[in-house]
Design a protein around this motif. Structure first.
Motif, PDB file in Angstrom:
ATOM      1  N   THR A   1       0.857  -1.146   0.034  1.00 37.63           N
ATOM      2  CA  THR A   1       0.147   0.103   0.008  1.00 37.63           C
ATOM      3  C   THR A   1       0.752   1.200   0.057  1.00 37.63           C
ATOM      4  N   ILE A   2       2.143   1.287   0.757  1.00 40.45           N
ATOM      5  CA  ILE A   2       2.805   2.573   0.894  1.00 40.45           C
ATOM      6  C   ILE A   2       3.736   2.787  -0.477  1.00 40.45           C
ATOM      7  N   LEU A   3       4.159   1.412  -0.824  1.00 42.00           N
ATOM      8  CA  LEU A   3       4.915   1.459  -2.079  1.00 42.00           C
ATOM      9  C   LEU A   3       4.119   1.932  -3.407  1.00 42.00           C
ATOM     10  N   ILE A   4       2.740   1.623  -3.454  1.00 39.95           N
ATOM     11  CA  ILE A   4       1.859   1.797  -4.582  1.00 39.95           C
ATOM     12  C   ILE A   4       1.562   3.215  -4.536  1.00 39.95           C
ATOM     13  N   ALA A   5       1.347   3.732  -3.379  1.00 41.94           N
ATOM     14  CA  ALA A   5       0.817   5.316  -3.266  1.00 41.94           C
ATOM     15  C   ALA A   5       2.127   6.051  -3.573  1.00 41.94           C
ATOM     16  N   ALA A   6       3.187   5.509  -3.082  1.00 42.40           N
ATOM     17  CA  ALA A   6       4.347   6.390  -3.418  1.00 42.40           C
ATOM     18  C   ALA A   6       4.710   6.603  -4.971  1.00 42.40           C
ATOM     19  N   ALA A   7       4.671   5.355  -5.638  1.00 48.25           N
ATOM     20  CA  ALA A   7       4.709   5.295  -7.129  1.00 48.25           C
ATOM     21  C   ALA A   7       3.670   6.189  -7.884  1.00 48.25           C
ATOM     22  N   THR A   8       2.517   5.903  -7.357  1.00 50.15           N
ATOM     23  CA  THR A   8       1.299   6.754  -8.123  1.00 50.15           C
ATOM     24  C   THR A   8       1.505   8.231  -7.703  1.00 50.15           C
ATOM     25  N   GLY A   9       1.862   8.712  -6.591  1.00 47.16           N
ATOM     26  CA  GLY A   9       2.017   9.965  -6.283  1.00 47.16           C
ATOM     27  C   GLY A   9       3.183  10.536  -6.967  1.00 47.16           C
ATOM     28  N   ALA A  10       4.328   9.944  -7.328  1.00 51.52           N
ATOM     29  CA  ALA A  10       5.207  10.553  -8.110  1.00 51.52           C
ATOM     30  C   ALA A  10       4.920  10.649  -9.523  1.00 51.52           C
ATOM     31  N   LEU A  11       3.844   9.903 -10.189  1.00 47.18           N
ATOM     32  CA  LEU A  11       3.207  10.106 -11.454  1.00 47.18           C
ATOM     33  C   LEU A  11       2.667  11.237 -11.496  1.00 47.18           C
ATOM     34  N   ALA A  12       2.159  11.871 -10.550  1.00 48.04           N
ATOM     35  CA  ALA A  12       1.376  13.187 -10.363  1.00 48.04           C
ATOM     36  C   ALA A  12       2.476  14.055 -10.525  1.00 48.04           C
ATOM     37  N   TYR A  13       3.569  14.022 -10.086  1.00 43.16           N
ATOM     38  CA  TYR A  13       5.061  14.896 -10.139  1.00 43.16           C
ATOM     39  C   TYR A  13       5.399  14.972 -11.665  1.00 43.16           C
ATOM     40  N   VAL A  14       5.168  13.860 -12.240  1.00 42.29           N
ATOM     41  CA  VAL A  14       5.767  13.765 -13.622  1.00 42.29           C
ATOM     42  C   VAL A  14       4.736  14.537 -14.477  1.00 42.29           C
ATOM     43  N   ILE A  15       3.429  14.313 -14.060  1.00 43.91           N
ATOM     44  CA  ILE A  15       2.498  15.371 -15.026  1.00 43.91           C
ATOM     45  C   ILE A  15       2.724  16.841 -14.726  1.00 43.91           C
ATOM     46  N   LYS A  16       2.968  17.127 -13.559  1.00 41.49           N
ATOM     47  CA  LYS A  16       3.386  18.430 -13.160  1.00 41.49           C
ATOM     48  C   LYS A  16       4.489  18.965 -13.786  1.00 41.49           C
ATOM     49  N   GLY A  17       5.566  18.323 -13.938  1.00 38.71           N
ATOM     50  CA  GLY A  17       6.919  18.357 -14.371  1.00 38.71           C
ATOM     51  C   GLY A  17       6.674  18.808 -16.005  1.00 38.71           C
ATOM     52  N   LEU A  18       5.638  18.030 -16.559  1.00 39.94           N
ATOM     53  CA  LEU A  18       5.625  17.837 -17.996  1.00 39.94           C
ATOM     54  C   LEU A  18       4.882  19.467 -18.352  1.00 39.94           C
ATOM     55  N   GLU A  19       3.792  19.611 -17.573  1.00 37.63           N
ATOM     56  CA  GLU A  19       3.145  20.899 -17.809  1.00 37.63           C
ATOM     57  C   GLU A  19       4.024  22.026 -17.459  1.00 37.63           C
ATOM     58  N   ALA A  20       4.983  22.154 -16.664  1.00 33.71           N
ATOM     59  CA  ALA A  20       6.096  23.089 -16.296  1.00 33.71           C
ATOM     60  C   ALA A  20       7.235  23.148 -17.076  1.00 33.71           C
ATOM     61  N   LYS A  21       7.256  22.048 -17.993  1.00 35.01           N
ATOM     62  CA  LYS A  21       8.646  21.702 -18.723  1.00 35.01           C
ATOM     63  C   LYS A  21       9.899  21.839 -17.794  1.00 35.01           C
ATOM     64  N   THR A  22       9.537  21.222 -16.620  1.00 35.41           N
ATOM     65  CA  THR A  22      10.706  21.313 -15.784  1.00 35.41           C
ATOM     66  C   THR A  22      11.257  19.822 -15.587  1.00 35.41           C
ATOM     67  N   TRP A  23      12.280  19.642 -16.634  1.00 31.53           N
ATOM     68  CA  TRP A  23      12.752  18.192 -17.321  1.00 31.53           C
ATOM     69  C   TRP A  23      13.438  17.443 -16.007  1.00 31.53           C
ATOM     70  N   TRP A  24      14.054  18.302 -15.160  1.00 30.69           N
ATOM     71  CA  TRP A  24      14.790  17.444 -14.005  1.00 30.69           C
ATOM     72  C   TRP A  24      13.666  16.906 -13.240  1.00 30.69           C
ATOM     73  N   LEU A  25      12.366  17.514 -12.919  1.00 29.97           N
ATOM     74  CA  LEU A  25      11.365  16.908 -12.210  1.00 29.97           C
ATOM     75  C   LEU A  25      10.694  15.640 -12.823  1.00 29.97           C
ATOM     76  N   VAL A  26      10.430  15.761 -14.433  1.00 30.51           N
ATOM     77  CA  VAL A  26      10.089  14.620 -15.046  1.00 30.51           C
ATOM     78  C   VAL A  26      10.980  13.327 -14.888  1.00 30.51           C
ATOM     79  N   GLY A  27      12.392  13.680 -15.155  1.00 28.09           N
ATOM     80  CA  GLY A  27      13.431  12.639 -14.939  1.00 28.09           C
ATOM     81  C   GLY A  27      13.305  11.765 -14.027  1.00 28.09           C
ATOM     82  N   GLY A  28      13.294  12.805 -12.570  1.00 33.48           N
ATOM     83  CA  GLY A  28      13.642  12.257 -11.302  1.00 33.48           C
ATOM     84  C   GLY A  28      12.186  11.586 -10.852  1.00 33.48           C
ATOM     85  N   ALA A  29      11.245  12.158 -11.080  1.00 28.95           N
ATOM     86  CA  ALA A  29       9.647  11.524 -10.685  1.00 28.95           C
ATOM     87  C   ALA A  29       9.354  10.411 -11.622  1.00 28.95           C
ATOM     88  N   SER A  30       9.786  10.149 -12.655  1.00 28.24           N
ATOM     89  CA  SER A  30       9.539   9.123 -13.640  1.00 28.24           C
ATOM     90  C   SER A  30      10.307   8.029 -13.333  1.00 28.24           C
TER      91      SER A  30
END
Length: 166
Positions: free
Chosen positions: A35-64
């Motif tokens: 439960t903890i791991l899947i929540a963390a993995a899914t939460g990180a996906l939200a940061y991938v989307i946030k990074g894509l929207e802001a074109k913050t490539w370091w965030l996209v790379g790290g979060a993905s």
């Protein structure tokens, strides 16, 4: 001999019950970890989307990278800890015990050996499950490294591509 056999049978069944309870506890711990791991993995996906929207490539790379890493840990957890596995029965089947050609004492001694085999199998199963669960938890503690690797790749990869293209 009967008192000794009675005592050994009771002790064996109690031992097997304890080991089965331990198997259930390990399963619950595995579910909590999942439960903890899947929540963390899914939460990180939200940061991938946030990074894509802001074109913050370091965030996209790290979060993905972090998200992928956590999903891999989830898969390993399911395969090694949460997947349904055979658990030896507490008691033998009645028709295996009902053997008219043997004396009761001989049957009880034979069943005592069977209980020991079931204890050994349950112990081996629990040890393997616990070892896998502990490893996965340790790998989860190292998850920030996955994020850092992703950030580093996101920073270095464009430079490498420019150098190769130029």
């Amino acid at each position: 001999m009967s008192d000794l056999l009675d005592w050994a049978e009771k002790a064996g069944v109690e031992n097997l019950k304890d080991r089965r309870e331990n198997a259930e506890h390990l399963l619950k711990e595995g579910v909590t970890t999942f439960t903890i791991l899947i929540a963390a993995a899914t939460g990180a996906l939200a940061y991938v989307i946030k990074g894509l929207e802001a074109k913050t490539w370091w965030l996209v790379g790290g979060a993905s990278t972090f998200s992928t890493y956590m999903y891999v840990l989830c898969a390993v957890l399911v395969l090694r800890v949460l997947q349904a596995k055979d658990l030896p029965a507490l008691y033998n089947e009645p028709m295996n015990l009902y053997q008219k050609q043997y004396s009761l004492e001989t049957l009880r001694e034979g069943e005592l050996k069977n209980v020991q085999e079931r204890i050994d199998k349950t112990t081996a199963r629990n040890n393997a499950t616990a070892k896998s669960l502990n490893r996965i938890r340790l790998w989860a503690v190292a998850s920030p490294l996955a994020f850092l690797i992703g950030v580093t790749l996101a920073a270095v990869l464009p430079c490498v591509l420019v150098a190769v293209a130029g």
